[in-house]
Write a protein that holds these residues in place. Structure first.
Motif, PDB file in Angstrom:
ATOM      1  N   ASP A  82      10.495 -24.157  28.726  1.00  0.00           N
ATOM      2  CA  ASP A  82      10.249 -25.535  29.161  1.00  0.00           C
ATOM      3  C   ASP A  82       8.780 -25.772  29.533  1.00  0.00           C
ATOM      4  O   ASP A  82       8.381 -26.903  29.777  1.00  0.00           O
ATOM      5  N   LYS A  83       7.977 -24.719  29.565  1.00  0.00           N
ATOM      6  CA  LYS A  83       6.570 -24.834  29.976  1.00  0.00           C
ATOM      7  C   LYS A  83       5.659 -24.979  28.764  1.00  0.00           C
ATOM      8  O   LYS A  83       5.889 -24.383  27.718  1.00  0.00           O
ATOM      9  N   VAL A  84       4.590 -25.761  28.947  1.00  0.00           N
ATOM     10  CA  VAL A  84       3.545 -25.898  27.943  1.00  0.00           C
ATOM     11  C   VAL A  84       2.266 -25.344  28.543  1.00  0.00           C
ATOM     12  O   VAL A  84       1.949 -25.602  29.710  1.00  0.00           O
ATOM     13  N   VAL A  85       1.534 -24.567  27.755  1.00  0.00           N
ATOM     14  CA  VAL A  85       0.303 -23.947  28.224  1.00  0.00           C
ATOM     15  C   VAL A  85      -0.859 -24.435  27.373  1.00  0.00           C
ATOM     16  O   VAL A  85      -0.781 -24.464  26.143  1.00  0.00           O
ATOM     17  N   VAL A  86      -1.936 -24.836  28.055  1.00  0.00           N
ATOM     18  CA  VAL A  86      -3.175 -25.194  27.376  1.00  0.00           C
ATOM     19  C   VAL A  86      -4.011 -23.926  27.252  1.00  0.00           C
ATOM     20  O   VAL A  86      -4.244 -23.230  28.240  1.00  0.00           O
ATOM     21  N   LEU A  87      -4.424 -23.625  26.024  1.00  0.00           N
ATOM     22  CA  LEU A  87      -5.308 -22.495  25.766  1.00  0.00           C
ATOM     23  C   LEU A  87      -6.722 -23.068  25.714  1.00  0.00           C
ATOM     24  O   LEU A  87      -7.101 -23.736  24.761  1.00  0.00           O
TER      25      LEU A  87
ATOM     26  N   LEU B 241       2.192 -24.623  23.007  1.00  0.00           N
ATOM     27  CA  LEU B 241       0.769 -24.304  23.065  1.00  0.00           C
ATOM     28  C   LEU B 241      -0.096 -25.492  22.673  1.00  0.00           C
ATOM     29  O   LEU B 241       0.171 -26.161  21.678  1.00  0.00           O
ATOM     30  N   ILE B 242      -1.127 -25.732  23.454  1.00  0.00           N
ATOM     31  CA  ILE B 242      -2.119 -26.773  23.182  1.00  0.00           C
ATOM     32  C   ILE B 242      -3.488 -26.107  23.219  1.00  0.00           C
ATOM     33  O   ILE B 242      -3.757 -25.278  24.090  1.00  0.00           O
TER      34      ILE B 242
ATOM     35  N   VAL C 180      -3.661 -22.329  31.021  1.00  0.00           N
ATOM     36  CA  VAL C 180      -3.430 -23.321  32.067  1.00  0.00           C
ATOM     37  C   VAL C 180      -2.073 -23.986  31.812  1.00  0.00           C
ATOM     38  O   VAL C 180      -1.870 -24.618  30.780  1.00  0.00           O
ATOM     39  N   VAL C 181      -1.157 -23.816  32.769  1.00  0.00           N
ATOM     40  CA  VAL C 181       0.179 -24.408  32.628  1.00  0.00           C
ATOM     41  C   VAL C 181       0.084 -25.897  32.883  1.00  0.00           C
ATOM     42  O   VAL C 181      -0.491 -26.339  33.872  1.00  0.00           O
ATOM     43  N   ARG C 182       0.644 -26.678  31.992  1.00  0.00           N
ATOM     44  CA  ARG C 182       0.656 -28.141  32.124  1.00  0.00           C
ATOM     45  C   ARG C 182       1.819 -28.557  32.990  1.00  0.00           C
ATOM     46  O   ARG C 182       2.890 -28.047  32.873  1.00  0.00           O
TER      47      ARG C 182
END
Length: 131
Positions: free
Chosen positions: A57-62, A100-101, A129-131
């Motif tokens: 359920d988590k999105v992470v910004v790279l 992933l972003i 960075v977790v959104r």
């Protein structure tokens, strides 16, 4: 052959045997050599892939970053290549692309302002960075 089992399906990531402990956290940075987008230490990638697959359920910004040397345009492009190389490595370990972003900050957001080899080394990174 060990990493192939992790990427054959998302279902395997949801089984209790693959679930990391409750206090398992994302590690912050993957570091890079000067002018390179080649990952030199896979341990953070493997650690964070395990976390991501357990937290679908988590999105992470790279966030791709560079040291202060080189032009702004060069560093924006290099930061992008670094973030993409981390994204590719995570996806090879079974992390879904929709988690992933990618963002590149080039040299605009240094972690350390020390103008030294040590400072520059810490700034050549991809941050999770977790959104």
């Amino acid at each position: 052959a060990g990493h192939l089992t992790a990427c054959h399906s998302q279902q395997s990531a949801k089984t209790s045997g693959d679930a990391p402990p409750a206090n398992y956290k994302l590690e912050k940075n993957v570091l890079f050599n000067v002018g390179s987008a080649e990952i030199i230490d896979e341990s953070v990638i493997k650690h964070n892939a395990r976390w991501l697959k357990a937290n679908l359920d988590k999105v992470v910004v790279l966030e791709g970053h560079c040291d202060e040397r080189g032009s702004r345009d060069f560093n924006i492009e290099l930061g992008d290549r670094r973030a993409r190389s981390v994204m590719k490595a995570l996806m090879q370990l079974g992390v879904p692309e929709n988690q992933l972003i990618i963002v590149s900050y080039g040299k605009d957001h240094p972690l350390v302002t020390a103008r030294s080899e040590n400072g520059w080394a810490q700034n050549r990174r991809v941050e999770f960075v977790v959104r």
